[in-house]
Design an enzyme around this catalytic site. Structure first.
Site, PDB file in Angstrom:
ATOM      1  N   GLY A  66      34.688  68.812  94.531  1.00  0.00           N
ATOM      2  CA  GLY A  66      34.325  69.045  95.789  1.00  0.00           C
ATOM      3  C   GLY A  66      34.774  69.889  96.879  1.00  0.00           C
ATOM      4  O   GLY A  66      33.212  70.515  97.588  1.00  0.00           O
ATOM      5  N   HIS A  67      35.666  70.319  96.920  1.00  0.00           N
ATOM      6  CA  HIS A  67      36.437  71.130  98.247  1.00  0.00           C
ATOM      7  C   HIS A  67      35.105  72.581  98.172  1.00  0.00           C
ATOM      8  O   HIS A  67      35.020  73.574  98.395  1.00  0.00           O
ATOM      9  CB  HIS A  67      37.450  71.892  97.501  1.00  0.00           C
ATOM     10  CG  HIS A  67      38.211  71.336  97.897  1.00  0.00           C
ATOM     11  ND1 HIS A  67      39.033  70.191  97.248  1.00  0.00           N
ATOM     12  CD2 HIS A  67      39.034  70.128  99.464  1.00  0.00           C
ATOM     13  CE1 HIS A  67      40.447  69.035  97.501  1.00  0.00           C
ATOM     14  NE2 HIS A  67      39.483  68.878  99.664  1.00  0.00           N
TER      15      HIS A  67
END
Ligand code: AMP
Length: 275
Positions: free
Chosen positions: A33-34
């Site tokens: 996600g990051h």
């Protein structure tokens, strides 16, 4: 990738980057996600800065500051191979010297939902993000839709305080079964991990029930029944995307939002209503 710990050196290196500069603030224990935020920044900007800082100001007493996952070496390797130019990893004592006392009060939006459950949380988030923006001076700030209320808070701070940065919100990256990626997922027991995708399922059921014409309270019951029985639902609601005030009908620019506890792990999720 340059890794810098001091505010002065971070400021110096970031200001020397070619623009536009994209910036991704994180608390580390990085996952896909990051890295999706980094990929967007890499594709859209000439240079990319990132920070890893577990911000004590946004954790209340008794919250999980001490057990928040940390993976310094893994984080560095992931960011370096994703094309980050400058990584800022400040110490808490440098960000907050003993005289530090300024805090940003964002008003009502910081006191509902996550802010009602975690009273100092958004004040801490807003304060650290403004500090980081002042240090890094990016053109574009990348945030994940996963933390929808946080995106609304930061967009408001940027607007209210005339901060010269564009805010880009990137859609949530999920596991194949729908569970939103989160640094806290690693705390789920196998049984809790199996139950956790029902949070996404409850949101979908709630949204679809409202879209089919049921009232919000009827739709809430539909969603609640989809959530795993031993999960504890904190909220399931629909809110205006800007103010985060609850609304009774699905309309454009709204979020359906939910938070629930699976054992001792609290998970958040949301869906964006475009139309
Ligand atoms: P955190 O390290 O939890 O503070 O998150 C740093 C940034 O990554 C925030 O803007 C988050 O919203 C974003 N983020 C976290 N999880 C996800 C995800 N599953 N998909 C997209 N962005 C995410």
């Amino acid at each position: 990738m340059d890794v810098v710990a001091t505010i002065e050196r971070a400021r110096e290196l970031c200001r020397a980057l070619p623009g536009p500069v994209g910036f991704i603030p994180t608390m580390g224990a990085l996952h896909e996600g990051h890295l999706e935020l980094v990929r967007h920044a890499r594709a859209e900007c000439a240079a990319v800065g990132a920070s890893v800082f577990v911000n004590p100001l946004q954790f209340g007493a008794g919250e999980d500051l001490d057990r928040y996952p940390r993976d310094t070496e893994g984080d560095r390797a992931k960011l370096a191979s994703s094309g980050v130019d400058v990584l800022f990893v400040p110490a808490a004592s440098d960000m907050y010297d003993p005289q530090f006392s300024t805090a940003i009060d964002i008003g009502e939006i910081g006191r509902t939902f996550e802010g009602a459950i975690r009273p100092a949380h958004f004040c801490g988030v807003a304060t650290v993000v403004v500090k980081l923006l002042n240090i890094v001076g990016p053109d574009v700030l990348y945030l994940g839709q996963k933390d929808a209320q946080q995106t609304a808070v930061i967009r408001k701070v940027v607007r209210d305080l005339d901060i010269s940065v564009r805010v880009r919100i990137i859609p949530t990256v999920r596991e194949a079964d729908g569970l939103a990626l989160s640094s806290r997922n690693r705390f789920l027991s196998p049984k809790e991990r199996a139950a956790a995708p029902t949070l996404h399922g409850a949101l979908t059921a709630f949204r679809e029930a409202m879209q089919s014409g049921l009232s919000k309270s009827e739709a809430y019951e539909v969603g609640r029944r989809v959530l795993a029985r031993d999960a504890a639902l904190d909220y399931l609601d629909v809110v205006d995307a800007d103010s985060f005030a609850p609304i009774d009908e699905l309309r454009k620019e709204a979020f359906v939002i939910a938070a629930a506890r699976f054992g001792s792990t609290r998970l958040l999720d949301n869906q964006w209503i475009a139309a």
